[in-house]
Every structure is written in structure tokens, then in C-alpha cells.
Design a protein around this motif. Sequence first.
Motif, PDB file in Angstrom:
ATOM      1  N   ALA A  57       0.824  -1.207   0.000  1.00 54.15           N
ATOM      2  CA  ALA A  57       0.000   0.000   0.000  1.00 54.15           C
ATOM      3  C   ALA A  57       0.857   1.256   0.000  1.00 54.15           C
ATOM      4  O   ALA A  57       0.545   2.245  -0.682  1.00 54.15           O
ATOM      5  CB  ALA A  57      -0.930  -0.013   1.219  1.00 54.15           C
ATOM      6  N   ALA A  58       1.960   1.219   0.748  1.00 48.89           N
ATOM      7  CA  ALA A  58       2.872   2.362   0.769  1.00 48.89           C
ATOM      8  C   ALA A  58       3.498   2.582  -0.604  1.00 48.89           C
ATOM      9  O   ALA A  58       3.621   3.719  -1.068  1.00 48.89           O
ATOM     10  CB  ALA A  58       3.958   2.138   1.820  1.00 48.89           C
ATOM     11  N   LYS A  59       3.890   1.494  -1.248  1.00 52.18           N
ATOM     12  CA  LYS A  59       4.515   1.593  -2.564  1.00 52.18           C
ATOM     13  C   LYS A  59       3.557   2.192  -3.588  1.00 52.18           C
ATOM     14  O   LYS A  59       3.941   3.055  -4.399  1.00 52.18           O
ATOM     15  CB  LYS A  59       4.974   0.214  -3.027  1.00 52.18           C
ATOM     16  N   ALA A  60       2.292   1.744  -3.550  1.00 52.70           N
ATOM     17  CA  ALA A  60       1.305   2.241  -4.518  1.00 52.70           C
ATOM     18  C   ALA A  60       1.106   3.748  -4.356  1.00 52.70           C
ATOM     19  O   ALA A  60       1.076   4.492  -5.346  1.00 52.70           O
ATOM     20  CB  ALA A  60      -0.014   1.497  -4.335  1.00 52.70           C
ATOM     21  N   PHE A  61       0.976   4.210  -3.111  1.00 52.13           N
ATOM     22  CA  PHE A  61       0.792   5.641  -2.900  1.00 52.13           C
ATOM     23  C   PHE A  61       2.068   6.415  -3.196  1.00 52.13           C
ATOM     24  O   PHE A  61       2.036   7.477  -3.828  1.00 52.13           O
ATOM     25  CB  PHE A  61       0.340   5.917  -1.462  1.00 52.13           C
ATOM     26  N   TYR A  62       3.196   5.904  -2.746  1.00 58.40           N
ATOM     27  CA  TYR A  62       4.469   6.618  -2.902  1.00 58.40           C
ATOM     28  C   TYR A  62       4.789   6.886  -4.366  1.00 58.40           C
ATOM     29  O   TYR A  62       5.389   7.918  -4.700  1.00 58.40           O
ATOM     30  CB  TYR A  62       5.588   5.812  -2.244  1.00 58.40           C
ATOM     31  N   ALA A  63       4.371   5.983  -5.240  1.00 57.10           N
ATOM     32  CA  ALA A  63       4.628   6.155  -6.676  1.00 57.10           C
ATOM     33  C   ALA A  63       3.896   7.362  -7.239  1.00 57.10           C
ATOM     34  O   ALA A  63       4.278   7.895  -8.296  1.00 57.10           O
ATOM     35  CB  ALA A  63       4.227   4.883  -7.422  1.00 57.10           C
ATOM     36  N   THR A  64       2.837   7.816  -6.549  1.00 59.27           N
ATOM     37  CA  THR A  64       2.070   8.973  -7.025  1.00 59.27           C
ATOM     38  C   THR A  64       2.413  10.250  -6.261  1.00 59.27           C
ATOM     39  O   THR A  64       1.896  11.318  -6.585  1.00 59.27           O
ATOM     40  CB  THR A  64       0.565   8.716  -6.863  1.00 59.27           C
ATOM     41  N   ALA A  65       3.247  10.131  -5.258  1.00 56.32           N
ATOM     42  CA  ALA A  65       3.447  11.239  -4.325  1.00 56.32           C
ATOM     43  C   ALA A  65       4.685  12.058  -4.659  1.00 56.32           C
ATOM     44  O   ALA A  65       5.554  11.634  -5.434  1.00 56.32           O
ATOM     45  CB  ALA A  65       3.557  10.698  -2.900  1.00 56.32           C
ATOM     46  N   ASP A  66       4.750  13.230  -4.055  1.00 54.07           N
ATOM     47  CA  ASP A  66       5.908  14.107  -4.195  1.00 54.07           C
ATOM     48  C   ASP A  66       6.454  14.402  -2.804  1.00 54.07           C
ATOM     49  O   ASP A  66       6.047  15.378  -2.154  1.00 54.07           O
ATOM     50  CB  ASP A  66       5.499  15.398  -4.899  1.00 54.07           C
ATOM     51  N   PRO A  67       7.391  13.568  -2.301  1.00 53.39           N
ATOM     52  CA  PRO A  67       7.923  13.777  -0.954  1.00 53.39           C
ATOM     53  C   PRO A  67       8.636  15.116  -0.782  1.00 53.39           C
ATOM     54  O   PRO A  67       8.768  15.603   0.345  1.00 53.39           O
ATOM     55  CB  PRO A  67       8.903  12.608  -0.782  1.00 53.39           C
ATOM     56  N   SER A  68       9.090  15.726  -1.885  1.00 53.03           N
ATOM     57  CA  SER A  68       9.863  16.964  -1.775  1.00 53.03           C
ATOM     58  C   SER A  68       9.037  18.129  -1.253  1.00 53.03           C
ATOM     59  O   SER A  68       9.599  19.134  -0.795  1.00 53.03           O
ATOM     60  CB  SER A  68      10.467  17.332  -3.137  1.00 53.03           C
TER      61      SER A  68
ATOM     62  N   THR B  96      -7.070   8.505  -3.058  1.00 54.44           N
ATOM     63  CA  THR B  96      -7.657   7.175  -2.870  1.00 54.44           C
ATOM     64  C   THR B  96      -6.600   6.190  -2.382  1.00 54.44           C
ATOM     65  O   THR B  96      -6.843   5.387  -1.476  1.00 54.44           O
ATOM     66  CB  THR B  96      -8.270   6.661  -4.180  1.00 54.44           C
ATOM     67  N   LEU B  97      -5.409   6.264  -2.973  1.00 51.09           N
ATOM     68  CA  LEU B  97      -4.322   5.375  -2.560  1.00 51.09           C
ATOM     69  C   LEU B  97      -3.822   5.734  -1.167  1.00 51.09           C
ATOM     70  O   LEU B  97      -3.393   4.849  -0.404  1.00 51.09           O
ATOM     71  CB  LEU B  97      -3.177   5.445  -3.563  1.00 51.09           C
ATOM     72  N   LEU B  98      -3.890   7.020  -0.815  1.00 52.52           N
ATOM     73  CA  LEU B  98      -3.510   7.427   0.538  1.00 52.52           C
ATOM     74  C   LEU B  98      -4.448   6.805   1.560  1.00 52.52           C
ATOM     75  O   LEU B  98      -4.000   6.259   2.580  1.00 52.52           O
ATOM     76  CB  LEU B  98      -3.527   8.949   0.659  1.00 52.52           C
ATOM     77  N   GLU B  99      -5.750   6.886   1.308  1.00 55.97           N
ATOM     78  CA  GLU B  99      -6.710   6.318   2.257  1.00 55.97           C
ATOM     79  C   GLU B  99      -6.580   4.800   2.333  1.00 55.97           C
ATOM     80  O   GLU B  99      -6.759   4.210   3.405  1.00 55.97           O
ATOM     81  CB  GLU B  99      -8.134   6.722   1.883  1.00 55.97           C
ATOM     82  N   ALA B 100      -6.236   4.158   1.217  1.00 51.97           N
ATOM     83  CA  ALA B 100      -6.005   2.711   1.232  1.00 51.97           C
ATOM     84  C   ALA B 100      -4.801   2.378   2.109  1.00 51.97           C
ATOM     85  O   ALA B 100      -4.808   1.386   2.853  1.00 51.97           O
ATOM     86  CB  ALA B 100      -5.797   2.194  -0.182  1.00 51.97           C
ATOM     87  N   PHE B 101      -3.775   3.217   2.036  1.00 56.27           N
ATOM     88  CA  PHE B 101      -2.598   3.025   2.878  1.00 56.27           C
ATOM     89  C   PHE B 101      -2.960   3.203   4.353  1.00 56.27           C
ATOM     90  O   PHE B 101      -2.561   2.399   5.207  1.00 56.27           O
ATOM     91  CB  PHE B 101      -1.507   4.020   2.487  1.00 56.27           C
ATOM     92  N   VAL B 102      -3.725   4.241   4.665  1.00 53.03           N
ATOM     93  CA  VAL B 102      -4.108   4.505   6.055  1.00 53.03           C
ATOM     94  C   VAL B 102      -4.956   3.358   6.604  1.00 53.03           C
ATOM     95  O   VAL B 102      -4.782   2.926   7.751  1.00 53.03           O
ATOM     96  CB  VAL B 102      -4.855   5.841   6.168  1.00 53.03           C
ATOM     97  N   GLU B 103      -5.868   2.836   5.796  1.00 50.11           N
ATOM     98  CA  GLU B 103      -6.693   1.712   6.233  1.00 50.11           C
ATOM     99  C   GLU B 103      -5.839   0.479   6.508  1.00 50.11           C
ATOM    100  O   GLU B 103      -6.076  -0.250   7.483  1.00 50.11           O
ATOM    101  CB  GLU B 103      -7.757   1.406   5.175  1.00 50.11           C
TER     102      GLU B 103
END
Length: 404
Positions: free
Chosen positions: A287-298, A331-338
Motif C-alpha cells: 500500500a505504501a509503494k502504490a501511494f508513494y509512486a504517485t506522491a511528491d515527498p519533496s 484514494t491510494l492514501l486512504e487505502a494506505f491509512v486503512e
Amino acid sequence: MKRTYRYIVCLMFVLLAAGCKKSDFETPVVYGKRTIFVYMAADNNLSSYAQRDLDKMKMGMAQVDSASHLVVYADIRGHDPQLLQITGDTIRVVEQYQEENSASVEVFSQKLDRVQQLFPSDSYGMVLWSHASGWVPANVLLKSVSRSSDRMSGSDFVGDGIWSRDPEALLTKWFGQDGSYFMDISNLASALPKNRKLEFLVFDACFMSNVETLYELRYATKYVLASASELLAEGIPYNKVLPELFAETPRLEQFCRLFMDFHEQSNLDYAMISLVQMDQMDALAEAAKAFYATADPSVVDPDAVQYLENMSSHVFFDLEDYYRQMQGDSTLLEAFVEQLERTVRYKDATPYVYSAYSGSTSHLIKVDANSGLSTYIPRDAVGLELLQPAYLETSWAKAVGILY
């Protein structure tokens, strides 16, 4: 007849493996309902607390069925290492050893094997008792201290680096220190049983409820109980929690409640505890990988994320708070949180936690976010130069796809 046969076969194996005669043992090898092995690496400035905890364990075992075993490997500063069996009546020396490095994975493996030989049981639990530095490798920790011109005194780092501790601060715990030697998490993982043979693993040490460490240990145990922040040296109230750990079905949430009650009712009202279900860690990484691929940590300002120590450049941050501050697919963030909520089965914290590190004028940290797991935030910052490449080599960073 079947139990007698198992006993005879096990005893023969132990005698052959140990290279000694039956008369060398004070009591015969017997099966138990559950054996809990406490690995107490206290050849450091926690030695006085080690003896106090042994006394608390004796009080706790007075409430436990005598068919269960509490076995402690105690390497306490100023004493030869010993293997102890603790009951409600006695603390019995099973074996005594010459001086050895309890932070060595070889010594750890030997003692784990020995306990399984001498105290075979239907189920096992483990407590790891010492100082700890989370996922951070020993060579990185030591080099960071050296670069900062710090000096080591027991376990206190005194100087200007991020690992420097206020010498006037309360004593806290953090796993695997013997003098100036430390045990890496990767080595610990290699020594522990696989296929989640352990019913539970308790860390009586600082910072060990971090996602990097627990992902590395995900096949060793069914559950982990640990703190994401520093743990005051008073640690775990063994006189209260041992009956919960020895219950036929371990009452792990009740362990957490009793742990928090102990700290909330004491004069040292600072504590954090998590109960993590380890067979959910792979799904958490996915779940972390799926969200992280869409995210901008910077876009994340680390100073705005809940941190869990007072180092001048923070190393341990709340996992969920960090992910919520990235810009990515909602949506992927909420999936990660769940999934995170399925992974962390119980969590609690006092309004403030305590940090012995001296990067701030205050030792107290307000807890505004607590997901039960911490994480590192990769970034360029003073004191983190050695942590960056080490972090990218963690199994968690590789599983999630963290490249910087």
C-alpha cells in the motif's frame, strides 16, 4: 507415553548438543506451556535497572502457572553473564558464562538455541531488553558519533552531533548495546526464527516501533509490542504484565493498557506503546509503494511532521503524518491509512513523550499525531550524511521504491 517419548528424545538431544552429562543439570529438561526468553543486554549504564527488573519479574511470576518458564540471559555490567530461570519463589542460575559480547549475534544465537534446548515448550515469546537506535546500523551510529567529535560514556553520547544526549536528562533505553558494541537489525533478523514461530516479541528499548525495523523482522513473530519514541529506563512493569503474556492466548492489548497505566500513574508520565500484527507488514509495504509512486515527498516540510525525539536533525517521524503531508493520489492514501490501521492493532501515548537528546531546550515532545509506527524522512540535513545511503539499503526503502 507420547509425552514421555518426546521428553527422552529431547533430553538426549540436549546432552549431545551441549557435550555434557545429565548430572551437569540441576533439573531435568521438561516441556512447558510457554517459554518466554528475556535477552537482557545490560553491560551498559542500565545495569541498576536490570536488577530491579529481575525482581519485578519474580513478582510477576508469582501469578503465573508453574508449567510455564521465564528464562533470562542477563549480561549485567560488573557481573559474569548468566542464564537464569525465574519463578515466583526463586531466581535460579541455570548456567554461568565468562565475559562475552551480548551485542554479538553469535552470542544471541547461542543463547536462543540453548533456551530452546533446556526449556522446550508448546509456544514461545521473547523480550529484548537493552538500549537501541531503531533501524540505524551500528557502523553508521558509531561513525556519526565519531564525526561529531562525541565521546561514548556507557551509552550516553555527549557532544554536538545529532546523537548527543543531555547528560542531565533522565535515563532512557534504546536495542543491543554491550559497551561500545551494537547489534544490527539485519543480524538480529537473521538469528530469529522464521515463519512467525514466536507468539510475540517485546522490545524493552527505545524507538523500536519503526516501520523499517518491523518490516525486517516481519517473519520472526506474530506480534510486536514496542515504543516508537524513547522509553524511560523504568521500562516495562513486569510484575503487572507477565500474567498477560503467559495467558493461554496472550492478552497483548491488556499488556499495552497496563503499560500505559503504569506510566500515567507514576511521576514519569511519558510513554508510547504499539501492538503490531506482523503478517500485515507485507500488505502495508504494498500500500505504501502504490501511494508513494504517485506522491511528491519533496513538498513535505520535515519540521511540520510529528517527530518523536529531540535530535537537532530528526530521525524518527510518525509514519501516517508523513504520508498525509505528501501530495499524491487521495484514494491510494486512504487505502494506505486503512492498511496501517489493520497493521497496528493497538496504540496509545501520553500527551507528551520524553527525549534525552539535547537538540532542543526542552526534553518534552507534544504528541499531536500517533499512528503507532515511525519512519525516517530521507533528506539533506546536517548530521544525516551517513544515514542517507544506509537508509536506501533497508528492506523497507527497497520494497516501497524509495530512491532518495
